[in-house]
Enzyme design. Structure first.
Site, PDB file in Angstrom:
ATOM      1  N   CYS A   1      -2.353   0.054   9.312  1.00 54.40           N
ATOM      2  CA  CYS A   1      -1.685  -1.248   9.196  1.00 54.40           C
ATOM      3  C   CYS A   1      -0.329  -1.185   9.913  1.00 54.40           C
ATOM      4  O   CYS A   1       0.336  -0.153   9.884  1.00 54.40           O
ATOM      5  CB  CYS A   1      -1.442  -1.605   7.729  1.00 54.40           C
TER       6      CYS A   1
ATOM      7  N   CYS B   1       0.852  -1.204   0.000  1.00 55.14           N
ATOM      8  CA  CYS B   1       0.000   0.000   0.000  1.00 55.14           C
ATOM      9  C   CYS B   1       0.880   1.244   0.000  1.00 55.14           C
ATOM     10  O   CYS B   1       1.805   1.352   0.809  1.00 55.14           O
ATOM     11  CB  CYS B   1      -0.894   0.000   1.235  1.00 55.14           C
TER      12      CYS B   1
ATOM     13  N   GLN C   1     -18.891  -9.051  12.123  1.00 51.32           N
ATOM     14  CA  GLN C   1     -17.525  -9.511  11.824  1.00 51.32           C
ATOM     15  C   GLN C   1     -16.930  -8.604  10.744  1.00 51.32           C
ATOM     16  O   GLN C   1     -17.628  -8.155   9.841  1.00 51.32           O
ATOM     17  CB  GLN C   1     -17.531 -10.974  11.388  1.00 51.32           C
TER      18      GLN C   1
ATOM     19  N   PHE D   1     -23.443 -14.548  23.832  1.00 49.02           N
ATOM     20  CA  PHE D   1     -22.895 -13.334  23.220  1.00 49.02           C
ATOM     21  C   PHE D   1     -23.163 -13.426  21.709  1.00 49.02           C
ATOM     22  O   PHE D   1     -22.255 -13.400  20.889  1.00 49.02           O
ATOM     23  CB  PHE D   1     -21.395 -13.170  23.514  1.00 49.02           C
TER      24      PHE D   1
ATOM     25  N   CYS E   1      -6.163   2.910  -0.288  1.00 47.79           N
ATOM     26  CA  CYS E   1      -6.139   1.896   0.777  1.00 47.79           C
ATOM     27  C   CYS E   1      -6.473   0.522   0.199  1.00 47.79           C
ATOM     28  O   CYS E   1      -7.454   0.365  -0.524  1.00 47.79           O
ATOM     29  CB  CYS E   1      -7.152   2.275   1.847  1.00 47.79           C
TER      30      CYS E   1
ATOM     31  N   ASP F   1     -18.839 -16.308  22.304  1.00 51.19           N
ATOM     32  CA  ASP F   1     -18.037 -15.330  21.550  1.00 51.19           C
ATOM     33  C   ASP F   1     -18.056 -14.002  22.305  1.00 51.19           C
ATOM     34  O   ASP F   1     -18.703 -13.039  21.896  1.00 51.19           O
ATOM     35  CB  ASP F   1     -18.642 -15.170  20.140  1.00 51.19           C
TER      36      ASP F   1
ATOM     37  N   CYS G   1       0.427   5.974   7.330  1.00 54.59           N
ATOM     38  CA  CYS G   1      -0.890   5.600   7.881  1.00 54.59           C
ATOM     39  C   CYS G   1      -0.734   4.631   9.049  1.00 54.59           C
ATOM     40  O   CYS G   1       0.091   3.720   9.002  1.00 54.59           O
ATOM     41  CB  CYS G   1      -1.726   4.966   6.781  1.00 54.59           C
TER      42      CYS G   1
ATOM     43  N   CYS H   1     -11.517 -12.825  20.339  1.00 54.03           N
ATOM     44  CA  CYS H   1     -10.669 -11.830  19.684  1.00 54.03           C
ATOM     45  C   CYS H   1      -9.474 -11.493  20.580  1.00 54.03           C
ATOM     46  O   CYS H   1      -8.790 -10.497  20.336  1.00 54.03           O
ATOM     47  CB  CYS H   1     -11.472 -10.580  19.355  1.00 54.03           C
TER      48      CYS H   1
HETATM   49  C1  LIG Z   1     -17.439 -10.281  19.855  1.00 55.45           C
HETATM   50  S1  LIG Z   1     -19.131  -9.808  19.765  1.00 55.45           S
HETATM   51  C2  LIG Z   1     -19.814 -11.268  19.069  1.00 55.45           C
HETATM   52  C3  LIG Z   1     -21.184 -11.139  18.493  1.00 55.45           C
HETATM   53  C4  LIG Z   1     -21.636 -12.302  17.602  1.00 55.45           C
HETATM   54  N1  LIG Z   1     -21.282 -13.601  18.137  1.00 55.45           N
HETATM   55  C5  LIG Z   1     -21.102 -12.141  16.201  1.00 55.45           C
HETATM   56  O1  LIG Z   1     -20.227 -12.922  15.796  1.00 55.45           O
HETATM   57  O2  LIG Z   1     -21.571 -11.247  15.472  1.00 55.45           O
HETATM   58  C6  LIG Z   1     -19.575  -9.841  21.451  1.00 55.45           C
HETATM   59  C7  LIG Z   1     -21.036  -9.585  21.733  1.00 55.45           C
HETATM   60  O3  LIG Z   1     -21.223  -9.601  23.147  1.00 55.45           O
HETATM   61  C8  LIG Z   1     -22.198  -8.660  23.483  1.00 55.45           C
HETATM   62  N2  LIG Z   1     -22.021  -8.344  24.911  1.00 55.45           N
HETATM   63  C9  LIG Z   1     -21.108  -7.503  25.470  1.00 55.45           C
HETATM   64  N3  LIG Z   1     -21.238  -7.493  26.811  1.00 55.45           N
HETATM   65  C10 LIG Z   1     -22.247  -8.363  27.115  1.00 55.45           C
HETATM   66  C11 LIG Z   1     -22.848  -8.791  28.332  1.00 55.45           C
HETATM   67  N4  LIG Z   1     -22.424  -8.297  29.511  1.00 55.45           N
HETATM   68  N5  LIG Z   1     -23.845  -9.699  28.279  1.00 55.45           N
HETATM   69  C12 LIG Z   1     -24.259 -10.181  27.086  1.00 55.45           C
HETATM   70  N6  LIG Z   1     -23.743  -9.809  25.891  1.00 55.45           N
HETATM   71  C13 LIG Z   1     -22.741  -8.909  25.899  1.00 55.45           C
HETATM   72  C14 LIG Z   1     -21.960  -7.512  22.534  1.00 55.45           C
HETATM   73  O4  LIG Z   1     -23.128  -6.710  22.386  1.00 55.45           O
HETATM   74  C15 LIG Z   1     -21.582  -8.249  21.247  1.00 55.45           C
HETATM   75  O5  LIG Z   1     -22.722  -8.480  20.460  1.00 55.45           O
END
Ligand SMILES: C[S@@+](CC[C@H](N)C(=O)[O-])C[C@H]1O[C@@H](n2cnc3c(N)ncnc32)[C@H](O)[C@@H]1O
Length: 408
Positions: A67, A58, A241, A268, A141, A336, A64, A362
């Protein structure tokens, strides 16, 4: 002048020499010289370049800050991310199969936040410079999708309409099937005249949706995302994502772990990234803290054809995790959590008898801590798959496959 040899890459992707001395844009094995300032080397000269060094693809890379690792070949970056996962696991004494990193292609980031500032002559739009507040224009970019490459003209117009000379707008843009979904913060308060100007920009730039400080300014057409067979309209700014490739990769890995389970709990769950595709074969309870995301998932599920039941539940899983008796009926779980991990929910999963758990993360550090809890409780971590949706950054995501191999 000091000369050092780079021993490894640090967590931010900087080269690290003994000390530690941090050397931006240097690679393991390189001999570099420069001036020591605190624990950094500045005015750097590469004396002996690594054979893994490449010309950054890039043209904006030098300035920038978007990255960190374009000066390294793809194998080095992929191995660095895999090693980051292995190292984090080793801190907790965990050894398992860590698969080679799966990386999203260039020009695939479908969501990015641009900064827009008014200038004397007009407006300046781009990403922040490396370790600085300066805004670097990034017209070429290679990270973002072609649809997002059109954002600078829009963001300039937004800055001209809605910010003073001193403020900076934060313009988060997500590509949807129907056009750009744009969410702006940091601008002037929304009054009548501004609302009219922004509505006009929404038309001119054919935006799907425009929100200003969380207030809806215009929606020409709902900004739909495909999550499996369902079409979902996420709330403005909701988690998604970062690349379609990443979403597809993570979904396939989660499906691999879940296998033929007929009842799955997705913890989550967001807007149903995993719950909705899983519902092609299983009934799913999808639990998420943000009630507007649960509603968006539910609306998408109701309109989709041929899916098994998805039940959305809005609940704070940090304060009120699902307990073992609530988990008892599920044959598989997906979890997640945000970067901090999910200590309290993992503690309850550890007490459960759910045969398979797909843990998407993550953050390799909090994943490894939570993995240790599950392993201590009798789960086997069969494999970990690093996934790189944030190409050329130091960031890595992963899926871990946990299985309960004996009855406790
Ligand atoms: C890494 S994201 C994953 C979302 C989903 N699995 C996806 O792949 O699109 C984490 C998620 O946890 C939710 N979250 C954060 N704190 C939370 C809590 N205390 N209780 C329940 N959900 C929560 C966020 O709103 C978000 O949607």
């Amino acid at each position: 002048m000091t000369t050092v040899t780079i021993e490894r890459l640090g967590q931010q992707g900087d080269g690290v020499a003994r000390g530690p001395i941090f050397v931006p844009l240097a690679l393991p094995g390189e001999v570099v010289s420069g001036t020591i300032e605190g624990d950094n080397l500045i005015d750097i000269r590469i004396e002996t370049p690594s054979s893994d060094r490449v010309s950054a693809p890039c043209p904006h890379f030098r300035s920038c800050g978007g990255c960190q690792l374009q000066h390294a070949n793809d194998d080095l970056v992929a191995n660095f991310k895999r090693d980051t996962v292995i190292t984090a696991l080793a801190v907790h004494g965990i050894e398992t199969e860590v698969r080679p990193t799966l990386t999203s292609p260039d020009k695939s980031r479908r969501r990015a936040t641009f900064t827009a500032r008014r200038t004397k002559k007009g407006a300046l739009v781009g990403f922040h410079a490396r370790k600085s507040d300066a805004v670097i224009p990034v017209p070429q970019c290679i990270l973002v999708t072609p649809a997002l490459a059109a954002v600078p003209a829009l963001a300039e117009a937004l800055a001209m309409a809605g910010t003073s000379r001193k403020a900076a707008l934060s313009v988060t843009v997500t590509e949807s099937i129907e056009g750009l979904d744009v969410s702006v913060t940091g601008g002037k308060s929304l009054d009548g005249p501004l609302r009219i100007s922004l509505a006009a920009l929404c038309e001119t730039y054919k935006l799907a949706r425009l929100t200003w400080d969380d207030e809806l300014v215009g929606m020409r057409i709902p900004p739909v995302q495909a999550l499996g067979a369902a079409l979902v309209v996420p709330p403005p700014g909701a988690f998604l994502q970062a690349t379609q490739h990443g979403q597809d990769t993570l979904t396939a890995l989660v499906q691999e772990v879940v296998g033929d389970a007929k009842s799955v709990v997705d913890l989550f769950a967001g807007c149903g990234t995993f719950a909705l595709p899983l519902a092609e074969k299983a009934e799913v309870l999808a639990v998420e803290g943000a009630s507007d995301m649960v509603s968006a998932m539910d609306a998408g599920w109701r309109k989709a054809q041929g899916l098994k039941k998805v039940t959305g539940l809005s609940r704070d899983l940090m304060r009120r995790p699902l307990l073992p008796d609530e988990l008892a009926k599920f044959q598989a779980a997906v979890i997640d959590p945000p970067r901090a991990g999910a200590t309290s929910q993992i503690a309850e999963l550890a007490k459960s008898k759910i045969p398979a758990i797909a843990h998407v993360s993550c953050n390799p550090q909090t994943f490894s801590r939570d993995a240790a809890t599950l392993i201590e409780a009798g789960y086997v971590l069969e494999w970990v798959q690093p996934v790189d949706q944030f190409r050329w950054s130091a960031h890595v995501e992963l899926v871990g496959a946990f299985r309960l191999t004996h009855t406790r």
